[in-house]
Design an enzyme around this catalytic site. Structure first.
Site, PDB file in Angstrom:
ATOM      1  CG  HIS A  67      -6.247  -9.316   1.215  1.00 42.32           C
ATOM      2  ND1 HIS A  67      -6.344  -9.518  -0.145  1.00 42.32           N
ATOM      3  CD2 HIS A  67      -6.142  -7.975   1.382  1.00 42.32           C
ATOM      4  CE1 HIS A  67      -6.291  -8.349  -0.763  1.00 42.32           C
ATOM      5  NE2 HIS A  67      -6.176  -7.407   0.146  1.00 42.32           N
ATOM      6  CE  LYS A 113      -6.572  -0.771   4.531  1.00 43.99           C
ATOM      7  NZ  LYS A 113      -7.826  -0.945   3.773  1.00 43.99           N
ATOM      8  CG  HIS A 144      -5.174   0.810  -3.644  1.00 42.15           C
ATOM      9  ND1 HIS A 144      -4.410   0.483  -2.542  1.00 42.15           N
ATOM     10  CD2 HIS A 144      -6.232  -0.027  -3.626  1.00 42.15           C
ATOM     11  CE1 HIS A 144      -4.996  -0.504  -1.876  1.00 42.15           C
ATOM     12  NE2 HIS A 144      -6.107  -0.834  -2.516  1.00 42.15           N
ATOM     13  CE1 TYR A 185      -7.190  -4.996  -2.478  1.00 42.64           C
ATOM     14  CE2 TYR A 185      -5.298  -5.250  -3.914  1.00 42.64           C
ATOM     15  CZ  TYR A 185      -5.979  -4.547  -2.935  1.00 42.64           C
ATOM     16  OH  TYR A 185      -5.447  -3.395  -2.438  1.00 42.64           O
ATOM     17  NE  ARG A 207      -3.566  -2.182   2.811  1.00 43.03           N
ATOM     18  CZ  ARG A 207      -3.302  -3.338   3.412  1.00 43.03           C
ATOM     19  NH1 ARG A 207      -2.092  -3.547   3.928  1.00 43.03           N
ATOM     20  NH2 ARG A 207      -4.213  -4.289   3.493  1.00 43.03           N
ATOM     21  NE  ARG A 249      -2.879  -3.708  -1.070  1.00 48.54           N
ATOM     22  CZ  ARG A 249      -2.435  -4.638  -0.231  1.00 48.54           C
ATOM     23  NH1 ARG A 249      -1.156  -4.967  -0.241  1.00 48.54           N
ATOM     24  NH2 ARG A 249      -3.257  -5.237   0.601  1.00 48.54           N
TER      25      ARG A 249
END
Length: 307
Positions: A279, A185, A253, A288, A162, A256
């Site tokens: 993830h 995250k 983004h 994704y 990211r 990615r």
């Protein structure tokens, strides 16, 4: 808006956000968004119901009041996606309150959010991604800034980072190791292999950078020496896509997304890509990537246990 909340509501909200921050490891942006969403909900109730109430009132909140809040949010222009996120925050807060007070908040917790169609990611083509890496440095007249921008986008595409993760690297990360430990995250860490091209791009930037890149400070710097603003990378990519004729979806983004899609298209394992991206759910990784149904079936058949 917080002035409309009762002292008990403000205290409960602060304690809940502290709980999310300390025990659940929620990201700072998530904490901010949740706090804003719940504050807005409670402020609406104070106006709608004629005054702020205690936390116990959430358990007995009638369905029509919840629907009135949702209608109010939609009327002021909130998208279905944003309203669904706000409702999710309100439910989590209410469930936390109910658990501590022993109350039954079934009405609120069973409320359905608005339906919306998730936007599918649009990765660049392999040629488009290569062209972006080759050309993004052309947008700057200063060699070190050109090298910096090239290094950042190479990390995004070559390692699937990211933009916040790439710009979160400090001088201690140079020279890049074979494996980077990335904190993503929710404070989750993952190990990401570093390609020679990424290592070389960062080394080139460090060699040209006019600032002292100490171990504890940001690796990527702005023109005045402070931490690099992610908006500058987005602007460099925007100029590059216009020059190359790439779609408007060619954003940081998107690199990615491209990393994941191109790995899977080349025969990469979906589970391994899930780990590389950080993830929690395999379904997130599948959404994704942009691959056709035939390719997904091929991956599925290889992974599925056979009798």
């Amino acid at each position: 808006m917080t002035a409309l909340l009762s002292a008990q509501q403000r205290d409960a909200l602060e304690r809940w956000l502290a709980h999310l921050r300390a025990l659940d490891g929620a990201a700072a942006n998530t904490i901010t968004a949740y706090g804003r969403d719940v504050t807005g909900f409670l402020a609406f109730l104070a106006t709608h119901r004629g005054g702020a109430e205690g936390t116990a009132a959430l358990a007995s909140l009638p369905l029509q009041d919840i629907r009135a809040w949702m209608a109010h949010e939609r009327a002021r222009g909130l998208s279905a996606r944003s309203l669904a996120r706000a409702l999710s925050a309100v439910k989590r807060f209410t469930a936390w309150i109910a658990d501590r007070e022993g109350s039954d908040a079934t009405a609120l917790l069973s409320t359905r959010g608005p339906k919306f169609r998730r936007k599918l990611p649009r990765p660049l083509s392999e040629d488009g991604a290569r062209a972006m890496l080759d050309s993004v440095g052309d947008q700057s007249r200063e060699d070190w800034i050109a090298a910096r921008d090239t290094a950042v986008v190479t990390l995004l595409y070559g390692c699937g980072l990211r933009i916040s993760e790439a710009l979160g690297l400090t001088g201690a990360a140079h020279p890049l190791p074979d494996i980077l430990r990335i904190t993503g995250k929710g404070g989750k860490t993952r190990l990401v292999p570093v390609l020679p091209a990424a290592r070389a791009a960062v080394a080139d930037y460090v060699r040209l950078c006019p600032f002292d890149l100490t171990a504890s400070e940001a690796l990527f710097r702005g023109a005045r020496g402070g931490p690099l603003n992610p908006r500058l990378i987005a602007l460099a990519m925007e100029r590059t896509r216009l020059q190359l004729g790439l779609p408007a979806t060619a954003t940081p983004h998107a690199l990615r997304h491209s990393f994941a899609t191109h790995l899977l298209s080349a025969g990469g394992d979906l589970r391994a890509i899930q780990e590389l991206l950080g993830h929690a759910s395999l379904s997130t990784t599948q959404a994704y990537t942009a691959v056709d149904a035939a390719r997904l079936m091929e991956v599925y058949e290889k992974a599925h246990p056979r009798a």
